[in-house]
Design a protein around this motif. Structure first.
Motif, PDB file in Angstrom:
ATOM      1  N   PHE A  38      -6.514   6.939   6.495  1.00 33.95           N
ATOM      2  CA  PHE A  38      -5.679   8.141   6.482  1.00 33.95           C
ATOM      3  C   PHE A  38      -5.180   8.537   7.870  1.00 33.95           C
ATOM      4  O   PHE A  38      -4.499   9.545   8.017  1.00 33.95           O
ATOM      5  N   ASP A  39      -5.509   7.767   8.888  1.00 34.78           N
ATOM      6  CA  ASP A  39      -4.988   8.016  10.228  1.00 34.78           C
ATOM      7  C   ASP A  39      -3.594   7.412  10.354  1.00 34.78           C
ATOM      8  O   ASP A  39      -3.373   6.265   9.955  1.00 34.78           O
ATOM      9  N   ILE A  40      -2.692   8.170  10.921  1.00 33.58           N
ATOM     10  CA  ILE A  40      -1.323   7.711  11.130  1.00 33.58           C
ATOM     11  C   ILE A  40      -1.348   6.425  11.967  1.00 33.58           C
ATOM     12  O   ILE A  40      -2.021   6.352  12.986  1.00 33.58           O
ATOM     13  N   GLY A  41      -0.619   5.414  11.520  1.00 32.68           N
ATOM     14  CA  GLY A  41      -0.490   4.167  12.261  1.00 32.68           C
ATOM     15  C   GLY A  41      -1.507   3.102  11.902  1.00 32.68           C
ATOM     16  O   GLY A  41      -1.399   1.973  12.371  1.00 32.68           O
ATOM     17  N   THR A  42      -2.483   3.418  11.065  1.00 35.12           N
ATOM     18  CA  THR A  42      -3.526   2.449  10.732  1.00 35.12           C
ATOM     19  C   THR A  42      -2.961   1.212  10.053  1.00 35.12           C
ATOM     20  O   THR A  42      -3.331   0.090  10.382  1.00 35.12           O
ATOM     21  N   HIS A  75       1.489   9.770   3.373  1.00 35.52           N
ATOM     22  CA  HIS A  75       2.026  10.956   2.702  1.00 35.52           C
ATOM     23  C   HIS A  75       0.948  12.021   2.642  1.00 35.52           C
ATOM     24  O   HIS A  75      -0.173  11.751   2.220  1.00 35.52           O
ATOM     25  N   THR A  76       1.293  13.235   3.060  1.00 34.41           N
ATOM     26  CA  THR A  76       0.340  14.340   3.104  1.00 34.41           C
ATOM     27  C   THR A  76       0.866  15.470   2.242  1.00 34.41           C
ATOM     28  O   THR A  76       2.061  15.787   2.280  1.00 34.41           O
ATOM     29  N   LEU A 114       0.825  -1.212   0.000  1.00 28.64           N
ATOM     30  CA  LEU A 114       0.000   0.000   0.000  1.00 28.64           C
ATOM     31  C   LEU A 114       0.860   1.263   0.000  1.00 28.64           C
ATOM     32  O   LEU A 114       1.825   1.361   0.747  1.00 28.64           O
ATOM     33  N   LEU A 115       0.460   2.211  -0.825  1.00 25.27           N
ATOM     34  CA  LEU A 115       1.013   3.563  -0.807  1.00 25.27           C
ATOM     35  C   LEU A 115      -0.173   4.483  -0.558  1.00 25.27           C
ATOM     36  O   LEU A 115      -1.085   4.555  -1.385  1.00 25.27           O
ATOM     37  N   VAL A 116      -0.192   5.138   0.600  1.00 23.64           N
ATOM     38  CA  VAL A 116      -1.319   5.987   0.996  1.00 23.64           C
ATOM     39  C   VAL A 116      -0.883   7.448   0.931  1.00 23.64           C
ATOM     40  O   VAL A 116       0.083   7.845   1.578  1.00 23.64           O
TER      41      VAL A 116
END
Length: 167
Positions: free
Chosen positions: A124-128, A134-135, A111-113
């Motif tokens: 989109f929550d950090i650590g999910t 990437h923001t 996955l690349l989010v």
């Protein structure tokens, strides 16, 4: 030979989002990756959920792009509970991002989010997922060329290539 990768993205984009999408697609193409998306590149004759599953099973990775699709200017989160709070100017992605990211995760696809600044919740929550989220700001075109994006992108690309070789 092109490597197929599922791209979760809205089918309707504004001008800035479309330009960002084109930059991402060019980067993928430069690495020998073909972006595949229901409603853009693939038009199956089955239900949307089944179509996503079938397409993902043909792919060696997934990119989840969180573009704003809904803005809640004023509302209430968790109404009637002890955690009720007022919210304003909340950006929401397409709900399909959550569905498609979950399906890709369950299929163990690399996955690349990538999310627009202000998009939060679920995938989109950090650590999910254990992967970096990437923001970016749509107005800033430089993020896609920075080492802080390219290095993890290269790691993801290497994982996609390994996944292709295993399957």
């Amino acid at each position: 030979m092109l490597i197929d990768v599922f791209v979760s993205r809205p089918n309707t984009l504004d001008e800035n989002q479309e330009q960002t999408m084109q930059r991402i697609e060019r980067l993928l193409e430069q690495r020998g990756i073909r972006a595949r998306t229901i409603g853009k590149t693939d038009f199956p004759n089955v239900s949307p959920m089944r179509a996503v599953e079938q397409l993902m099973r043909q792919c060696s990775g997934a990119v989840i792009l969180g573009f704003p699709q809904t803005i809640i200017q004023k509302g209430i989160s968790k109404p009637g509970t002890d955690n009720e709070k007022s919210i304003k100017n909340i950006l929401l992605p397409t709900p399909w991002n959550q569905i498609e990211a979950s399906m890709a995760f369950m299929l163990d696809l690399p996955l690349l989010v990538i999310r627009n600044q202000g998009i939060e919740g679920g995938i989109f929550d950090i650590g999910t997922t254990g992967h970096f989220i990437h923001t970016f700001h749509l107005d800033n075109e430089e993020w896609i060329e920075k080492p802080s994006f390219l290095q993890p992108f290269n790691d993801w690309h290497n994982e996609v290539v390994r996944n292709l070789q295993v399957n």
